[in-house]
Write a protein that holds these residues in place. Sequence first.
Motif, PDB file in Angstrom:
ATOM      1  N   ASN A 155      43.082  54.563  40.700  1.00  0.00           N
ATOM      2  CA  ASN A 155      43.560  55.378  41.749  1.00  0.00           C
ATOM      3  C   ASN A 155      42.587  56.314  42.465  1.00  0.00           C
ATOM      4  O   ASN A 155      42.615  57.067  43.494  1.00  0.00           O
ATOM      5  CB  ASN A 155      44.695  56.300  41.562  1.00  0.00           C
ATOM      6  N   GLN A 166      44.396  52.744  34.534  1.00  0.00           N
ATOM      7  CA  GLN A 166      45.152  52.806  36.051  1.00  0.00           C
ATOM      8  C   GLN A 166      44.865  54.114  36.513  1.00  0.00           C
ATOM      9  O   GLN A 166      44.758  53.961  37.988  1.00  0.00           O
ATOM     10  CB  GLN A 166      46.731  52.856  35.642  1.00  0.00           C
ATOM     11  N   SER A 167      44.765  55.357  36.062  1.00  0.00           N
ATOM     12  CA  SER A 167      44.316  56.617  36.844  1.00  0.00           C
ATOM     13  C   SER A 167      43.120  56.419  37.257  1.00  0.00           C
ATOM     14  O   SER A 167      42.845  56.792  38.610  1.00  0.00           O
ATOM     15  CB  SER A 167      44.376  57.914  35.662  1.00  0.00           C
ATOM     16  N   ILE A 184      52.186  58.835  30.832  1.00  0.00           N
ATOM     17  CA  ILE A 184      52.084  58.345  32.398  1.00  0.00           C
ATOM     18  C   ILE A 184      51.886  59.676  33.176  1.00  0.00           C
ATOM     19  O   ILE A 184      50.653  59.409  33.984  1.00  0.00           O
ATOM     20  CB  ILE A 184      53.207  57.523  32.725  1.00  0.00           C
ATOM     21  N   GLN A 185      52.531  60.662  33.009  1.00  0.00           N
ATOM     22  CA  GLN A 185      52.265  61.743  34.089  1.00  0.00           C
ATOM     23  C   GLN A 185      50.928  62.413  33.909  1.00  0.00           C
ATOM     24  O   GLN A 185      50.246  63.193  34.619  1.00  0.00           O
ATOM     25  CB  GLN A 185      53.361  62.881  33.707  1.00  0.00           C
ATOM     26  N   SER A 186      50.384  62.301  32.335  1.00  0.00           N
ATOM     27  CA  SER A 186      49.097  62.929  32.090  1.00  0.00           C
ATOM     28  C   SER A 186      47.934  62.116  32.331  1.00  0.00           C
ATOM     29  O   SER A 186      46.877  62.311  32.252  1.00  0.00           O
ATOM     30  CB  SER A 186      49.096  63.284  30.606  1.00  0.00           C
ATOM     31  N   ASN A 187      48.228  60.727  33.043  1.00  0.00           N
ATOM     32  CA  ASN A 187      47.197  59.680  33.351  1.00  0.00           C
ATOM     33  C   ASN A 187      46.643  59.081  32.014  1.00  0.00           C
ATOM     34  O   ASN A 187      45.488  59.252  31.834  1.00  0.00           O
ATOM     35  CB  ASN A 187      46.126  60.276  34.433  1.00  0.00           C
ATOM     36  N   ILE A 200      46.787  53.371  30.539  1.00  0.00           N
ATOM     37  CA  ILE A 200      47.535  54.408  31.605  1.00  0.00           C
ATOM     38  C   ILE A 200      46.246  54.987  32.244  1.00  0.00           C
ATOM     39  O   ILE A 200      46.030  55.233  33.387  1.00  0.00           O
ATOM     40  CB  ILE A 200      48.309  55.115  31.050  1.00  0.00           C
ATOM     41  N   ARG A 201      45.286  55.448  31.230  1.00  0.00           N
ATOM     42  CA  ARG A 201      44.010  56.108  31.858  1.00  0.00           C
ATOM     43  C   ARG A 201      43.161  55.157  32.674  1.00  0.00           C
ATOM     44  O   ARG A 201      42.700  55.596  33.370  1.00  0.00           O
ATOM     45  CB  ARG A 201      43.104  56.304  30.485  1.00  0.00           C
ATOM     46  N   ASP A 213      48.032  46.745  33.268  1.00  0.00           N
ATOM     47  CA  ASP A 213      49.001  47.920  33.655  1.00  0.00           C
ATOM     48  C   ASP A 213      50.125  48.123  32.769  1.00  0.00           C
ATOM     49  O   ASP A 213      50.505  47.056  31.826  1.00  0.00           O
ATOM     50  CB  ASP A 213      49.938  47.525  34.979  1.00  0.00           C
ATOM     51  N   SER A 266      48.141  54.190  26.137  1.00  0.00           N
ATOM     52  CA  SER A 266      47.114  55.458  26.657  1.00  0.00           C
ATOM     53  C   SER A 266      45.969  54.964  27.191  1.00  0.00           C
ATOM     54  O   SER A 266      45.481  55.434  28.436  1.00  0.00           O
ATOM     55  CB  SER A 266      46.994  56.351  25.560  1.00  0.00           C
ATOM     56  N   CYS A 280      39.173  61.126  34.431  1.00  0.00           N
ATOM     57  CA  CYS A 280      40.335  60.113  33.653  1.00  0.00           C
ATOM     58  C   CYS A 280      40.226  60.284  32.288  1.00  0.00           C
ATOM     59  O   CYS A 280      40.819  59.408  31.557  1.00  0.00           O
ATOM     60  CB  CYS A 280      40.126  58.792  34.213  1.00  0.00           C
TER      61      CYS A 280
END
Length: 269
Positions: free
Chosen positions: A217, A213-214, A169-172, A210-211, A39, A207, A233
């Motif tokens: 989800n 993590q997306s 983060i906002q763009s995954n 974060i990708r 993470d 990056s 993703c």
Amino acid sequence: MKYFTISPSPALARYVRSFWVLEHEVSVGQPYIHRTMADGCAELIFHYKGRFDELLANDKTELSFNSGVHGQSQSFRRFLIREDFGIFGVYLYPFAVPVLFGIPSTEISNEMPDIVTFLGNTGAELEEKMMLAAGTSERVRVMSEFLENCLRKNQPSEPAVFSVINQIIQSNGIASVPELAASSFLSTRQFERKFKAFSGFSPKLFSRIIRFQSALNAYGDKEKSLTEIAYECGYYDQSHFIHDFKAFSGDHPRFYFSGRTEGTGYRDV
């Protein structure tokens, strides 16, 4: 099992993504195994009921902390408990650690220091208040007051790299890092140095995490294939998706999305 999140106050929303609570009554003879994934964001963790053992290599175990920090990480960890438990967490934005506590994010990357090691006597006092709190509402109040006081003392500035980290983060994790770096009006070397100090990782690795993590989800969406999840993703092909997923979670994505893997119970709540 009970899992829920709580939004922070407006004063903390720039630095705290959410508060969360996880509680579970463990059945006799059926220990619970929890797996934390890679993470890009750190967390403050308070075990107000029960205490986990960390499962290490070669079938060894190590008693985990009662309270501490789970730094941003690029690998997974596994924990076991044989009793009922309750956990209160504070999910932070990456740059919150240097802003709130005056510590570079790189110092806790892939680390899990206990709260006293991390904050000294202040950490011991905070831990006592959190453990003695009567319930979730009081824990939120105690933690909010503590963090808002940290903000007042540190009077944080907001470098341009904060916006870059937020956009990733906002763009995954799909945002173009070179374009974001250019928008920060820093040289490549300055940008990468500041980015690592405030996120704990290089822009490229951050990056990727974060990708990943997306992708996590997408758990529970039975209508999407692994290929669809991978492309949505930002993965160029399924092989890269599988490689990153196994590196960051320890599981093949097919097994993870089947719902049979350990530590996903809270996602089913």
